[in-house]
Design an enzyme around this catalytic site. Sequence first.
Site, mmCIF file in Angstrom:
data_model
loop_
_atom_site.group_PDB
_atom_site.id
_atom_site.type_symbol
_atom_site.label_atom_id
_atom_site.label_comp_id
_atom_site.label_asym_id
_atom_site.label_seq_id
_atom_site.Cartn_x
_atom_site.Cartn_y
_atom_site.Cartn_z
ATOM 1 N N TRP A 1 0.872 -1.295 0.181
ATOM 2 C CA TRP A 1 -0.081 0.064 -0.107
ATOM 3 C C TRP A 1 0.722 1.192 0.081
ATOM 4 C CZ3 TRP A 1 1.170 3.057 3.979
ATOM 5 C CH2 TRP A 1 1.698 2.143 5.065
ATOM 6 N N CYS A 2 2.222 1.188 0.327
ATOM 7 C CA CYS A 2 3.012 2.401 0.477
ATOM 8 C C CYS A 2 3.762 2.485 -0.804
ATOM 9 C CB CYS A 2 3.917 2.240 1.634
ATOM 10 S SG CYS A 2 4.979 3.299 1.815
ATOM 11 N N PRO A 3 3.595 3.690 -1.368
ATOM 12 C CA PRO A 3 4.485 3.797 -2.826
ATOM 13 C C PRO A 3 6.029 4.020 -2.647
ATOM 14 C CG PRO A 3 3.208 5.919 -2.153
ATOM 15 C CD PRO A 3 2.740 4.768 -1.266
#
Length: 134
Positions: free
Chosen positions: A43-45
């Site tokens: 979910w974290c770029p």
Amino acid sequence: MPILTDFIPPSSAKALDLPTVSKGAPFFISFHASVEPNTGKPWCPDVVAALPVLREAFSPDHAPNVAFVEVGQRPEWRDPKNIFRTKWNLTAVPTLVRFESVDGTVKEVGRLVEGQILDRARLSKFISSREARI
């Protein structure tokens, strides 16, 4: 391949044992955002950007071992009581932590956080250096 994807971390960094960190070789834990089931990506770029760099750095046969550990989905990670925040002293993902045996005790000797991991020269030095305290 020295990338461990099935590593189950102990309850805290203080509970890492000497067999994990053995014979003077460093042991690394790379903490990541968990993979979202609907996208198949973290979910974290920042984690999405760091994973190829980390895989490349730790894939050679001569590379030290690294454990890839997921810290949870976004709501879990944001919880101030998240075990990785409280027991592993994490404030951001991705975070790469280096552990070594120092006088018979496993100790954290350095960490790279977020964009520091993308600096390939810095990452290489961090992984290979005996003096990794950054």
